[in-house]
Design a protein around this motif. Structure first.
Motif, PDB file in Angstrom:
ATOM      1  N   GLU A   1     -13.568   5.746   9.811  1.00 53.79           N
ATOM      2  CA  GLU A   1     -13.040   4.967   8.723  1.00 53.79           C
ATOM      3  C   GLU A   1     -12.298   5.738   7.584  1.00 53.79           C
ATOM      4  O   GLU A   1     -12.895   6.810   7.210  1.00 53.79           O
ATOM      5  CB  GLU A   1     -13.936   3.982   8.271  1.00 53.79           C
ATOM      6  CG  GLU A   1     -13.635   2.886   7.093  1.00 53.79           C
ATOM      7  CD  GLU A   1     -14.751   2.245   6.604  1.00 53.79           C
ATOM      8  OE1 GLU A   1     -15.170   1.152   7.415  1.00 53.79           O
ATOM      9  OE2 GLU A   1     -15.337   2.414   5.397  1.00 53.79           O
TER      10      GLU A   1
ATOM     11  N   ILE B   1     -10.455   4.920   3.641  1.00 55.16           N
ATOM     12  CA  ILE B   1      -9.969   4.087   2.297  1.00 55.16           C
ATOM     13  C   ILE B   1      -9.073   4.827   1.613  1.00 55.16           C
ATOM     14  O   ILE B   1      -9.507   5.823   0.937  1.00 55.16           O
ATOM     15  CB  ILE B   1     -11.288   3.619   1.560  1.00 55.16           C
ATOM     16  CG1 ILE B   1     -12.417   2.893   2.617  1.00 55.16           C
ATOM     17  CG2 ILE B   1     -10.857   2.752   0.594  1.00 55.16           C
ATOM     18  CD1 ILE B   1     -13.711   2.709   1.831  1.00 55.16           C
TER      19      ILE B   1
ATOM     20  N   ARG C   1      -6.936   4.400  -1.719  1.00 57.11           N
ATOM     21  CA  ARG C   1      -7.103   4.048  -3.222  1.00 57.11           C
ATOM     22  C   ARG C   1      -5.670   3.976  -3.935  1.00 57.11           C
ATOM     23  O   ARG C   1      -5.129   4.891  -3.984  1.00 57.11           O
ATOM     24  CB  ARG C   1      -8.249   4.614  -3.779  1.00 57.11           C
ATOM     25  CG  ARG C   1      -9.572   4.764  -2.991  1.00 57.11           C
ATOM     26  CD  ARG C   1     -10.593   5.122  -3.698  1.00 57.11           C
ATOM     27  NE  ARG C   1     -11.902   5.375  -3.171  1.00 57.11           N
ATOM     28  CZ  ARG C   1     -12.740   4.500  -2.713  1.00 57.11           C
ATOM     29  NH1 ARG C   1     -12.445   3.323  -3.000  1.00 57.11           N
ATOM     30  NH2 ARG C   1     -13.565   4.812  -1.903  1.00 57.11           N
TER      31      ARG C   1
ATOM     32  N   SER D   1      -7.574  -3.671   6.441  1.00 56.34           N
ATOM     33  CA  SER D   1      -8.077  -4.596   5.377  1.00 56.34           C
ATOM     34  C   SER D   1      -7.611  -4.082   4.083  1.00 56.34           C
ATOM     35  O   SER D   1      -7.593  -2.918   3.929  1.00 56.34           O
ATOM     36  CB  SER D   1      -9.554  -4.610   5.626  1.00 56.34           C
ATOM     37  OG  SER D   1     -10.151  -3.749   5.375  1.00 56.34           O
TER      38      SER D   1
ATOM     39  N   THR E   1      -7.271  -1.401  -2.497  1.00 55.23           N
ATOM     40  CA  THR E   1      -7.748  -0.443  -1.495  1.00 55.23           C
ATOM     41  C   THR E   1      -7.113  -0.614  -0.258  1.00 55.23           C
ATOM     42  O   THR E   1      -6.959  -1.990   0.027  1.00 55.23           O
ATOM     43  CB  THR E   1      -9.220  -0.064  -1.312  1.00 55.23           C
ATOM     44  OG1 THR E   1      -9.808  -1.344  -1.106  1.00 55.23           O
ATOM     45  CG2 THR E   1      -9.715   0.437  -2.639  1.00 55.23           C
TER      46      THR E   1
ATOM     47  N   LYS F   1      -8.071  -0.003   3.785  1.00 52.02           N
ATOM     48  CA  LYS F   1      -9.106   0.513   4.622  1.00 52.02           C
ATOM     49  C   LYS F   1      -8.666   0.282   6.117  1.00 52.02           C
ATOM     50  O   LYS F   1      -8.046  -0.659   6.524  1.00 52.02           O
ATOM     51  CB  LYS F   1     -10.296  -0.390   4.501  1.00 52.02           C
ATOM     52  CG  LYS F   1     -11.628   0.329   5.416  1.00 52.02           C
ATOM     53  CD  LYS F   1     -12.873  -0.573   5.526  1.00 52.02           C
ATOM     54  CE  LYS F   1     -13.524  -0.911   4.240  1.00 52.02           C
ATOM     55  NZ  LYS F   1     -14.640  -1.682   4.369  1.00 52.02           N
TER      56      LYS F   1
ATOM     57  N   ARG G   1     -10.180   0.845   9.744  1.00 51.71           N
ATOM     58  CA  ARG G   1     -11.747   0.924  10.138  1.00 51.71           C
ATOM     59  C   ARG G   1     -11.904   1.974  11.233  1.00 51.71           C
ATOM     60  O   ARG G   1     -12.909   2.661  11.131  1.00 51.71           O
ATOM     61  CB  ARG G   1     -12.121  -0.334  10.825  1.00 51.71           C
ATOM     62  CG  ARG G   1     -12.441  -1.450  10.097  1.00 51.71           C
ATOM     63  CD  ARG G   1     -13.039  -2.833  10.631  1.00 51.71           C
ATOM     64  NE  ARG G   1     -13.001  -3.769   9.448  1.00 51.71           N
ATOM     65  CZ  ARG G   1     -11.953  -4.908   9.356  1.00 51.71           C
ATOM     66  NH1 ARG G   1     -10.719  -4.523   9.808  1.00 51.71           N
ATOM     67  NH2 ARG G   1     -12.182  -5.558   8.312  1.00 51.71           N
TER      68      ARG G   1
ATOM     69  N   THR H   1      -9.737   4.782  12.841  1.00 50.89           N
ATOM     70  CA  THR H   1      -8.366   5.455  12.663  1.00 50.89           C
ATOM     71  C   THR H   1      -7.842   5.638  14.467  1.00 50.89           C
ATOM     72  O   THR H   1      -8.807   6.335  15.060  1.00 50.89           O
ATOM     73  CB  THR H   1      -8.164   6.395  11.858  1.00 50.89           C
ATOM     74  OG1 THR H   1      -9.346   7.598  11.988  1.00 50.89           O
ATOM     75  CG2 THR H   1      -8.401   6.119  10.494  1.00 50.89           C
TER      76      THR H   1
END
Lengths: 113, 114
Positions: free
Chosen positions: B18, B20, B22, B66, B76, B78, B80, B82
């Motif tokens: 996962e 994230i 930013r 998401s 952000t 995301k 989940r 990759t």
């Protein structure tokens, strides 16, 4: 289908040469068009935009673009390029109601000093 | 001039992990976007976000993706689990109005999935 085409992948010019980068679009609705520039290592920056009115739009750094509805084109021009104009240039169409831009593949401009 | 900032500038991750990404949009902007550019391809729209919910999303933005605005300043993206094909430059953008307002882009996060 909505699309934007930029036919020139890489353009190489000498300083003081004139520039014209082609952009054609396919869209059935009201047209809102943009040119963005991305200098090496930097973010996309807005050069100019067309929403309505005068089809000849002037932007920053001496750039201009002309919207020709009959040709579905929005070509970017500059009379005399500088080395600092070396960048990648993206034409974009506002394709949806929520601000989603449809980009062309971009044209890389290299200006030789 | 206020800017959209993105962190990290480069993220390397293994397939299946996962990630994230930013973004801090310009403070008075209300509309937020994610775009991506796979190397050598077009910049593609992923998702738009307004009033704490997704306004529009592309076909690319499937269940693996998401977005969230967790604290009123960050925005952000995301992914989940990759996949190799998620490797791309991801751009965040924001604007202060829905239409007739240009998007301000961040510098992008280069995601490399190995």
């Amino acid at each position: 289908a909505q699309s934007v085409s930029q036919h020139n992948h890489h353009v190489i010019l000498s300083e003081a040469a004139s520039l014209e980068l082609g952009c054609n679009y396919s869209y059935g609705g009201t047209v809102n068009l943009f040119w963005y520039v991305q200098y090496p290592g930097q973010h996309l920056q807005l050069l100019l935009k067309y929403f309505s009115g005068d089809p000849l739009v002037k932007g920053i750094k001496g750039f201009e673009a002309e919207f020709i509805k009959s040709k579905f084109s929005f070509n970017l021009r500059k009379p005399s390029v500088q080395w600092s104009d070396t960048a990648e240039y993206f034409c974009a169409l506002l394709g949806g109601s929520q601000g989603n831009l449809i980009f062309g593949k971009g044209t890389k401009l290299s200006v030789k000093p | 001039e206020p800017e959209v900032t993105q962190t990290p500038s480069h993220q390397v991750t293994q397939m299946g992990q996962e990630v994230i990404l930013r973004c801090v949009p310009i403070s008075n902007h209300l509309y937020f976007y994610w775009y991506r550019q796979i190397l050598g391809q077009k910049v593609e729209f992923l998702v738009s976000f307004y009033n704490n919910e997704i306004s529009e999303k592309s076909e690319i933005f499937d269940d693996q993706f998401s977005v969230e605005r967790p604290d009123g300043s960050n925005f952000t993206l995301k992914i989940r689990s990759t996949k190799l094909e998620d490797s791309a430059m991801y751009f965040c953008a924001s604007s202060d109005r829905q239409i007739f307002s240009p998007l301000h882009f961040g510098n992008g996060t280069r995601l490399t999935v190995t």
